[in-house]
Design a protein around this motif. Structure first.
Motif, PDB file in Angstrom:
ATOM      1  N   SER A  17       0.826  -1.201   0.000  1.00  0.00           N
ATOM      2  CA  SER A  17       0.000   0.000   0.000  1.00  0.00           C
ATOM      3  C   SER A  17       0.864   1.257   0.000  1.00  0.00           C
ATOM      4  N   LEU A  18       0.298   2.301  -0.569  1.00  0.00           N
ATOM      5  CA  LEU A  18       0.894   3.633  -0.527  1.00  0.00           C
ATOM      6  C   LEU A  18      -0.226   4.646  -0.410  1.00  0.00           C
ATOM      7  N   ARG A  19       0.098   5.802   0.180  1.00  0.00           N
ATOM      8  CA  ARG A  19      -0.871   6.893   0.242  1.00  0.00           C
ATOM      9  C   ARG A  19      -0.235   8.136  -0.362  1.00  0.00           C
ATOM     10  N   LEU A  20      -0.868   8.638  -1.407  1.00  0.00           N
ATOM     11  CA  LEU A  20      -0.418   9.863  -2.046  1.00  0.00           C
ATOM     12  C   LEU A  20      -1.193  11.051  -1.487  1.00  0.00           C
ATOM     13  N   SER A  21      -0.503  12.177  -1.420  1.00  0.00           N
ATOM     14  CA  SER A  21      -1.133  13.424  -0.995  1.00  0.00           C
ATOM     15  C   SER A  21      -0.836  14.502  -2.022  1.00  0.00           C
ATOM     16  N   LYS A  75      -7.948  21.936   4.155  1.00  0.00           N
ATOM     17  CA  LYS A  75      -6.509  21.879   3.911  1.00  0.00           C
ATOM     18  C   LYS A  75      -6.164  21.969   2.428  1.00  0.00           C
ATOM     19  N   LYS A  76      -7.193  22.031   1.583  1.00  0.00           N
ATOM     20  CA  LYS A  76      -6.982  22.107   0.129  1.00  0.00           C
ATOM     21  C   LYS A  76      -6.112  20.939  -0.334  1.00  0.00           C
ATOM     22  N   THR A  77      -6.427  19.773   0.172  1.00  0.00           N
ATOM     23  CA  THR A  77      -5.606  18.591  -0.073  1.00  0.00           C
ATOM     24  C   THR A  77      -6.471  17.423  -0.528  1.00  0.00           C
ATOM     25  N   VAL A  78      -5.936  16.672  -1.491  1.00  0.00           N
ATOM     26  CA  VAL A  78      -6.589  15.454  -1.956  1.00  0.00           C
ATOM     27  C   VAL A  78      -5.631  14.289  -1.714  1.00  0.00           C
ATOM     28  N   TYR A  79      -6.211  13.143  -1.393  1.00  0.00           N
ATOM     29  CA  TYR A  79      -5.430  11.956  -1.069  1.00  0.00           C
ATOM     30  C   TYR A  79      -5.820  10.799  -1.985  1.00  0.00           C
ATOM     31  N   LEU A  80      -4.894   9.870  -2.144  1.00  0.00           N
ATOM     32  CA  LEU A  80      -5.187   8.632  -2.859  1.00  0.00           C
ATOM     33  C   LEU A  80      -4.580   7.482  -2.073  1.00  0.00           C
ATOM     34  N   GLN A  81      -5.437   6.707  -1.428  1.00  0.00           N
ATOM     35  CA  GLN A  81      -4.997   5.517  -0.712  1.00  0.00           C
ATOM     36  C   GLN A  81      -5.001   4.356  -1.690  1.00  0.00           C
ATOM     37  N   MET A  82      -3.840   3.756  -1.882  1.00  0.00           N
ATOM     38  CA  MET A  82      -3.692   2.680  -2.855  1.00  0.00           C
ATOM     39  C   MET A  82      -3.334   1.390  -2.124  1.00  0.00           C
ATOM     40  N   ASN A  83      -4.218   0.410  -2.206  1.00  0.00           N
ATOM     41  CA  ASN A  83      -4.014  -0.890  -1.576  1.00  0.00           C
ATOM     42  C   ASN A  83      -3.925  -1.977  -2.636  1.00  0.00           C
ATOM     43  N   SER A  84      -3.418  -3.120  -2.236  1.00  0.00           N
ATOM     44  CA  SER A  84      -3.302  -4.278  -3.144  1.00  0.00           C
ATOM     45  C   SER A  84      -2.649  -3.878  -4.459  1.00  0.00           C
ATOM     46  N   LYS A  86      -0.411  -3.526  -7.725  1.00  0.00           N
ATOM     47  CA  LYS A  86       0.049  -4.478  -8.732  1.00  0.00           C
ATOM     48  C   LYS A  86       1.164  -3.852  -9.556  1.00  0.00           C
ATOM     49  N   PRO A  87       2.002  -4.667 -10.179  1.00  0.00           N
ATOM     50  CA  PRO A  87       3.056  -4.097 -11.032  1.00  0.00           C
ATOM     51  C   PRO A  87       2.505  -3.163 -12.108  1.00  0.00           C
ATOM     52  N   GLU A  88       1.300  -3.449 -12.602  1.00  0.00           N
ATOM     53  CA  GLU A  88       0.719  -2.600 -13.643  1.00  0.00           C
ATOM     54  C   GLU A  88       0.252  -1.248 -13.118  1.00  0.00           C
ATOM     55  N   ASP A  89       0.311  -1.038 -11.815  1.00  0.00           N
ATOM     56  CA  ASP A  89       0.022   0.282 -11.253  1.00  0.00           C
ATOM     57  C   ASP A  89       1.240   1.197 -11.308  1.00  0.00           C
ATOM     58  N   THR A  90       2.371   0.660 -11.709  1.00  0.00           N
ATOM     59  CA  THR A  90       3.585   1.461 -11.817  1.00  0.00           C
ATOM     60  C   THR A  90       3.386   2.587 -12.821  1.00  0.00           C
ATOM     61  N   ALA A  91       3.611   3.810 -12.368  1.00  0.00           N
ATOM     62  CA  ALA A  91       3.399   4.987 -13.213  1.00  0.00           C
ATOM     63  C   ALA A  91       3.789   6.237 -12.435  1.00  0.00           C
ATOM     64  N   THR A  92       3.842   7.338 -13.153  1.00  0.00           N
ATOM     65  CA  THR A  92       3.910   8.640 -12.497  1.00  0.00           C
ATOM     66  C   THR A  92       2.483   9.118 -12.267  1.00  0.00           C
ATOM     67  N   TYR A  93       2.187   9.450 -11.037  1.00  0.00           N
ATOM     68  CA  TYR A  93       0.843   9.868 -10.658  1.00  0.00           C
ATOM     69  C   TYR A  93       0.790  11.392 -10.550  1.00  0.00           C
ATOM     70  N   TYR A  94      -0.198  11.962 -11.212  1.00  0.00           N
ATOM     71  CA  TYR A  94      -0.357  13.405 -11.262  1.00  0.00           C
ATOM     72  C   TYR A  94      -1.647  13.826 -10.570  1.00  0.00           C
ATOM     73  N   CYS A  95      -1.540  14.886  -9.800  1.00  0.00           N
ATOM     74  CA  CYS A  95      -2.699  15.502  -9.164  1.00  0.00           C
ATOM     75  C   CYS A  95      -3.275  16.553 -10.115  1.00  0.00           C
ATOM     76  N   ASN A  96      -4.584  16.697 -10.087  1.00  0.00           N
ATOM     77  CA  ASN A  96      -5.269  17.643 -10.955  1.00  0.00           C
ATOM     78  C   ASN A  96      -6.370  18.326 -10.165  1.00  0.00           C
ATOM     79  N   ALA A  97      -6.567  19.608 -10.425  1.00  0.00           N
ATOM     80  CA  ALA A  97      -7.623  20.327  -9.706  1.00  0.00           C
ATOM     81  C   ALA A  97      -8.172  21.459 -10.553  1.00  0.00           C
TER      82      ALA A  97
END
Length: 121
Positions: A17-21, A75-84, A86-97
């Motif tokens: 798991s990872l959590r992005l902010s 807090k003007k913040t968005v989160y992404l909790q990523m569980n389980s 997979k290798p196919e989730d490998t990527a650069t993750y971008y926030c958008n607003a």
């Protein structure tokens, strides 16, 4: 004027798991839709998840049941909790607003600089 700064990426083993902010800063009057997108090497950028100011969410089929998007409007913040993960989730993750500046009359689409998530054993 406005900036989105992501954090939380890194290397994780499959099943982990990872959590992005993503925190927005600047002369912001309001933030409407917020979301996460990702781009894997050699592929186009794709939607991961979005969330409205009121909390309504939308997910890509590939992450449903594994990822959870949330936000803290104060807090003007968005989160992404990523569980389980997979290798196919490998990527650069971008926030958008969609941001309404204090000096503007219309919303502006803003992107973060991206954070790399690598899922590998």
């Amino acid at each position: 004027q406005v900036q989105l700064v992501e954090s939380g990426g890194g290397l994780v083993q499959p099943g982990g798991s990872l959590r992005l902010s993503c925190a927005a800063s600047g002369s912001i009057f309001n933030i409407n839709l917020m979301g996460w997108y990702r781009q894997a090497p050699g592929k186009e950028r794709e939607l991961v998840a979005t969330i409205t100011r009121g909390g309504r969410t939308n997910y890509a089929d590939s992450v449903k049941g594994r990822f959870t998007i949330s936000r803290d409007n104060a807090k003007k913040t968005v989160y992404l909790q990523m569980n389980s993960l997979k290798p196919e989730d490998t990527a650069t993750y971008y926030c958008n607003a969609d941001v309404l500046l204090t000096t503007a009359l219309s919303y502006l689409e803003v992107w973060g600089q991206g954070t790399l998530v690598t899922v590998s054993s």
